[in-house]
Design a protein around this motif. Structure first.
Motif, PDB file in Angstrom:
ATOM      1  N   GLU A 176      13.363  51.985   2.714  1.00 33.77           N
ATOM      2  CA  GLU A 176      13.111  50.558   2.650  1.00 33.77           C
ATOM      3  C   GLU A 176      12.941  50.150   1.200  1.00 33.77           C
ATOM      4  O   GLU A 176      12.428  50.889   0.373  1.00 33.77           O
ATOM      5  CB  GLU A 176      11.887  50.159   3.480  1.00 33.77           C
ATOM      6  N   LEU A 177      13.465  48.958   0.939  1.00 35.77           N
ATOM      7  CA  LEU A 177      13.423  48.431  -0.417  1.00 35.77           C
ATOM      8  C   LEU A 177      12.685  47.110  -0.367  1.00 35.77           C
ATOM      9  O   LEU A 177      13.156  46.161   0.261  1.00 35.77           O
ATOM     10  CB  LEU A 177      14.860  48.233  -0.921  1.00 35.77           C
ATOM     11  N   GLU A 178      11.503  47.075  -0.973  1.00 32.33           N
ATOM     12  CA  GLU A 178      10.760  45.810  -0.982  1.00 32.33           C
ATOM     13  C   GLU A 178      11.201  45.005  -2.194  1.00 32.33           C
ATOM     14  O   GLU A 178      11.027  45.435  -3.327  1.00 32.33           O
ATOM     15  CB  GLU A 178       9.246  46.067  -1.017  1.00 32.33           C
ATOM     16  N   VAL A 179      11.797  43.861  -1.920  1.00 30.47           N
ATOM     17  CA  VAL A 179      12.418  43.056  -2.968  1.00 30.47           C
ATOM     18  C   VAL A 179      11.520  41.899  -3.399  1.00 30.47           C
ATOM     19  O   VAL A 179      11.480  41.537  -4.573  1.00 30.47           O
ATOM     20  CB  VAL A 179      13.788  42.541  -2.475  1.00 30.47           C
ATOM     21  N   LEU A 180      10.796  41.320  -2.443  1.00 27.45           N
ATOM     22  CA  LEU A 180       9.825  40.273  -2.775  1.00 27.45           C
ATOM     23  C   LEU A 180       8.449  40.788  -2.375  1.00 27.45           C
ATOM     24  O   LEU A 180       8.255  41.262  -1.258  1.00 27.45           O
ATOM     25  CB  LEU A 180      10.146  38.970  -2.037  1.00 27.45           C
ATOM     26  N   GLY A 192      15.106  34.425 -13.928  1.00 28.41           N
ATOM     27  CA  GLY A 192      14.779  35.835 -13.778  1.00 28.41           C
ATOM     28  C   GLY A 192      16.049  36.635 -13.939  1.00 28.41           C
ATOM     29  O   GLY A 192      17.145  36.127 -13.711  1.00 28.41           O
ATOM     30  N   GLU A 193      15.880  37.881 -14.313  1.00 27.13           N
ATOM     31  CA  GLU A 193      17.041  38.724 -14.543  1.00 27.13           C
ATOM     32  C   GLU A 193      17.757  39.034 -13.240  1.00 27.13           C
ATOM     33  O   GLU A 193      17.202  38.865 -12.156  1.00 27.13           O
ATOM     34  CB  GLU A 193      16.608  40.013 -15.245  1.00 27.13           C
ATOM     35  N   SER A 194      18.965  39.494 -13.386  1.00 26.47           N
ATOM     36  CA  SER A 194      19.746  39.925 -12.252  1.00 26.47           C
ATOM     37  C   SER A 194      18.962  40.981 -11.475  1.00 26.47           C
ATOM     38  O   SER A 194      18.387  41.882 -12.078  1.00 26.47           O
ATOM     39  CB  SER A 194      21.054  40.504 -12.794  1.00 26.47           C
ATOM     40  N   GLY A 195      18.901  40.822 -10.153  1.00 22.26           N
ATOM     41  CA  GLY A 195      18.191  41.802  -9.335  1.00 22.26           C
ATOM     42  C   GLY A 195      16.712  41.516  -9.169  1.00 22.26           C
ATOM     43  O   GLY A 195      15.999  42.264  -8.487  1.00 22.26           O
ATOM     44  N   SER A 196      16.206  40.436  -9.749  1.00 22.01           N
ATOM     45  CA  SER A 196      14.769  40.146  -9.665  1.00 22.01           C
ATOM     46  C   SER A 196      14.368  39.536  -8.321  1.00 22.01           C
ATOM     47  O   SER A 196      13.177  39.385  -8.045  1.00 22.01           O
ATOM     48  CB  SER A 196      14.336  39.245 -10.822  1.00 22.01           C
ATOM     49  N   GLY A 197      15.363  39.164  -7.501  1.00 23.07           N
ATOM     50  CA  GLY A 197      15.043  38.661  -6.160  1.00 23.07           C
ATOM     51  C   GLY A 197      15.263  37.165  -5.983  1.00 23.07           C
ATOM     52  O   GLY A 197      14.884  36.598  -4.955  1.00 23.07           O
ATOM     53  N   LYS A 198      15.935  36.527  -6.939  1.00 28.54           N
ATOM     54  CA  LYS A 198      16.128  35.070  -6.886  1.00 28.54           C
ATOM     55  C   LYS A 198      16.918  34.649  -5.649  1.00 28.54           C
ATOM     56  O   LYS A 198      16.523  33.731  -4.928  1.00 28.54           O
ATOM     57  CB  LYS A 198      16.849  34.570  -8.152  1.00 28.54           C
ATOM     58  N   SER A 199      18.046  35.301  -5.421  1.00 29.57           N
ATOM     59  CA  SER A 199      18.885  34.908  -4.282  1.00 29.57           C
ATOM     60  C   SER A 199      18.209  35.251  -2.961  1.00 29.57           C
ATOM     61  O   SER A 199      18.311  34.490  -1.987  1.00 29.57           O
ATOM     62  CB  SER A 199      20.253  35.590  -4.356  1.00 29.57           C
ATOM     63  N   THR A 200      17.510  36.371  -2.930  1.00 28.73           N
ATOM     64  CA  THR A 200      16.769  36.745  -1.721  1.00 28.73           C
ATOM     65  C   THR A 200      15.754  35.655  -1.381  1.00 28.73           C
ATOM     66  O   THR A 200      15.639  35.226  -0.224  1.00 28.73           O
ATOM     67  CB  THR A 200      16.057  38.100  -1.933  1.00 28.73           C
ATOM     68  N   LEU A 201      15.051  35.182  -2.410  1.00 28.31           N
ATOM     69  CA  LEU A 201      14.063  34.121  -2.201  1.00 28.31           C
ATOM     70  C   LEU A 201      14.745  32.835  -1.747  1.00 28.31           C
ATOM     71  O   LEU A 201      14.273  32.159  -0.825  1.00 28.31           O
ATOM     72  CB  LEU A 201      13.275  33.896  -3.499  1.00 28.31           C
ATOM     73  N   LYS A 241      11.614  42.936   2.751  1.00 28.27           N
ATOM     74  CA  LYS A 241      12.063  44.323   2.613  1.00 28.27           C
ATOM     75  C   LYS A 241      13.457  44.427   3.210  1.00 28.27           C
ATOM     76  O   LYS A 241      13.741  43.822   4.237  1.00 28.27           O
ATOM     77  CB  LYS A 241      11.137  45.264   3.395  1.00 28.27           C
ATOM     78  N   PHE A 242      14.288  45.201   2.557  1.00 28.48           N
ATOM     79  CA  PHE A 242      15.583  45.522   3.143  1.00 28.48           C
ATOM     80  C   PHE A 242      15.525  46.969   3.599  1.00 28.48           C
ATOM     81  O   PHE A 242      14.934  47.812   2.923  1.00 28.48           O
ATOM     82  CB  PHE A 242      16.713  45.346   2.117  1.00 28.48           C
ATOM     83  N   TYR A 243      16.129  47.225   4.722  1.00 29.81           N
ATOM     84  CA  TYR A 243      16.146  48.593   5.256  1.00 29.81           C
ATOM     85  C   TYR A 243      17.544  49.142   5.116  1.00 29.81           C
ATOM     86  O   TYR A 243      18.501  48.587   5.638  1.00 29.81           O
ATOM     87  CB  TYR A 243      15.693  48.600   6.720  1.00 29.81           C
ATOM     88  N   ILE A 244      17.639  50.209   4.364  1.00 25.99           N
ATOM     89  CA  ILE A 244      18.937  50.819   4.141  1.00 25.99           C
ATOM     90  C   ILE A 244      18.909  52.160   4.850  1.00 25.99           C
ATOM     91  O   ILE A 244      18.127  53.038   4.486  1.00 25.99           O
ATOM     92  CB  ILE A 244      19.211  50.998   2.630  1.00 25.99           C
ATOM     93  N   GLY A 245      19.704  52.271   5.903  1.00 27.59           N
ATOM     94  CA  GLY A 245      19.590  53.458   6.742  1.00 27.59           C
ATOM     95  C   GLY A 245      18.295  53.380   7.527  1.00 27.59           C
ATOM     96  O   GLY A 245      17.734  52.304   7.700  1.00 27.59           O
TER      97      GLY A 245
HETATM   98  N1  LIG Z   1      21.156  42.648   2.029  1.00 26.39           N
HETATM   99  C1  LIG Z   1      20.599  43.488   1.150  1.00 26.39           C
HETATM  100  N2  LIG Z   1      20.397  44.779   1.448  1.00 26.39           N
HETATM  101  C2  LIG Z   1      19.819  45.638   0.572  1.00 26.39           C
HETATM  102  N3  LIG Z   1      19.394  45.271  -0.650  1.00 26.39           N
HETATM  103  C3  LIG Z   1      19.588  43.998  -1.029  1.00 26.39           C
HETATM  104  C4  LIG Z   1      20.192  43.033  -0.153  1.00 26.39           C
HETATM  105  N4  LIG Z   1      20.224  41.832  -0.801  1.00 26.39           N
HETATM  106  C5  LIG Z   1      19.677  42.043  -2.011  1.00 26.39           C
HETATM  107  N5  LIG Z   1      19.288  43.334  -2.156  1.00 26.39           N
HETATM  108  C6  LIG Z   1      18.630  43.913  -3.337  1.00 26.39           C
HETATM  109  O1  LIG Z   1      17.497  43.111  -3.621  1.00 26.39           O
HETATM  110  C7  LIG Z   1      17.301  43.016  -5.027  1.00 26.39           C
HETATM  111  C8  LIG Z   1      17.277  41.554  -5.430  1.00 26.39           C
HETATM  112  O2  LIG Z   1      18.555  40.997  -5.233  1.00 26.39           O
HETATM  113  P1  LIG Z   1      18.856  39.447  -5.425  1.00 26.39           P
HETATM  114  O3  LIG Z   1      17.876  38.666  -4.653  1.00 26.39           O
HETATM  115  O4  LIG Z   1      20.290  39.233  -5.142  1.00 26.39           O
HETATM  116  O5  LIG Z   1      18.549  39.251  -6.984  1.00 26.39           O
HETATM  117  P2  LIG Z   1      19.022  38.123  -8.012  1.00 26.39           P
HETATM  118  O6  LIG Z   1      19.577  36.974  -7.228  1.00 26.39           O
HETATM  119  O7  LIG Z   1      17.794  37.784  -8.794  1.00 26.39           O
HETATM  120  O8  LIG Z   1      20.061  38.760  -8.876  1.00 26.39           O
HETATM  121  C9  LIG Z   1      18.412  43.821  -5.674  1.00 26.39           C
HETATM  122  O9  LIG Z   1      17.917  45.090  -5.953  1.00 26.39           O
HETATM  123  C10 LIG Z   1      19.464  43.866  -4.572  1.00 26.39           C
HETATM  124  O10 LIG Z   1      20.261  45.012  -4.712  1.00 26.39           O
END
Ligand SMILES: Nc1ncnc2c1ncn2[C@@H]1O[C@H](COP(=O)(O)OP(=O)(O)O)[C@@H](O)[C@H]1O
Ligand SMILES: [Mg+2]
Length: 233
Positions: free
Chosen positions: A21-25, A42-51, A13-17
């Motif tokens: 909270e934004l649960e990404v995975l 996976g498409e852009s924004g699917s969480g690949k880089s986060t993972l 989860k990312f916490y914005i403010g």
């Molecule tokens: N540091 C962060 N803070 C807040 N949201 C984030 C952060 N990093 C990624 N996100 C959000 O998490 C989601 C997945 O991002 P990301 O893992 O970069 O996807 P991908 O690599 O598949 O394009 C997106 O909605 C992105 O905006």
């Protein structure tokens, strides 16, 4: 078979403010064994880089269990994590992330320096690695004197410097034309086939993913499918 990566119910989860909270995975389970060439599409924004950042110990999961090489890294201290990361993970990024105004050779030497290798051995190892990636004749050039494909070769040599347990490549061909992408993919195949490297490739190119051993599809922070690629063995 040796488990290099073991993820269980990984949530990020990312916490914005304060409130948002934004649960990404949403609970990723994943095992990667030694010598596997896995891709994640996976498409852009699917969480690949986060993972990938979690797998590469650049970021921590919000919850879940992570074992690297059978060691629980979920609650490891930052300095211990950094040590495991520099020893066991080689990163390749879309944007190369080379140090400007430093030769290809010196760039490849950096991780060896952090590993405490002597100057003479650093140079010898870096030269070997640059030869392996076909950059023997460009070792003294700086990044801004190299093409995108050449920069990525240097980055791959650098990722290999400490003979890591796993190479993580986040859209390594994302900024390259198709001919250059082909050469970079061939290099990953070479590392996999000839050196038995364990590789995790993130890409949004289905054809490139198809030629790895195993393809995982990520949709909105969940692994929704897994299939074998043409390189499965
Ligand atoms: N540091 C962060 N803070 C807040 N949201 C984030 C952060 N990093 C990624 N996100 C959000 O998490 C989601 C997945 O991002 P990301 O893992 O970069 O996807 P991908 O690599 O598949 O394009 C997106 O909605 C992105 O905006
Ligand atoms: Mg990404």
């Amino acid at each position: 078979m040796t488990n290099i990566i073991h993820l269980e119910k990984i949530v990020k989860k990312f916490y914005i403010g304060t409130e948002n909270e934004l649960e990404v995975l949403h609970g990723i389970d994943l095992d990667i064994t030694k010598g596997e060439f896995t891709s994640i599409v996976g498409e852009s924004g699917s969480g690949k880089s986060t993972l990938m950042n979690i797998i590469g110990l650049l970021d921590r999961p919000t919850s879940g269990t992570y074992e690297m090489l059978s060691v629980d890294v979920s609650n490891m201290r930052d300095d211990d994590l950094a040590r495991v990361r520099s020893r066991q993970v080689g990163f390749v990024f879309q944007t190369y992330n080379l140090i400007p105004r430093m030769s290809a050779l010196k760039n490849v030497e950096v991780p060896l320096l952090y590993a405490g290798i002597s100057q003479a051995q650093r140079t010898e190892r870096a030269e070997e690695l640059l030869e392996m990636v076909g950059m023997a004749d460009r070792m003294l050039h700086q990044p801004d004197e190299l093409s995108g494909g050449q920069k990525q070769r240097v980055a791959i040599a650098r990722a290999m410097a400490n003979d890591p347990a796993i190479i993580l490549a986040d859209e390594p061909t994302g900024a390259l034309d198709s001919k250059t992408s082909r050469l970079i993919m061939d290099l990953f195949h070479k590392l996999h086939d000839e050196q038995g490297k364990t590789i995790l490739l993130i890409t949004h190119s289905q054809p490139l993913a198809d030629e790895t051993g195993r393809i995982l599809t990520l949709v909105d922070g969940q692994v929704v499918g897994e299939r074998r690629g043409t390189h499965a063995h």
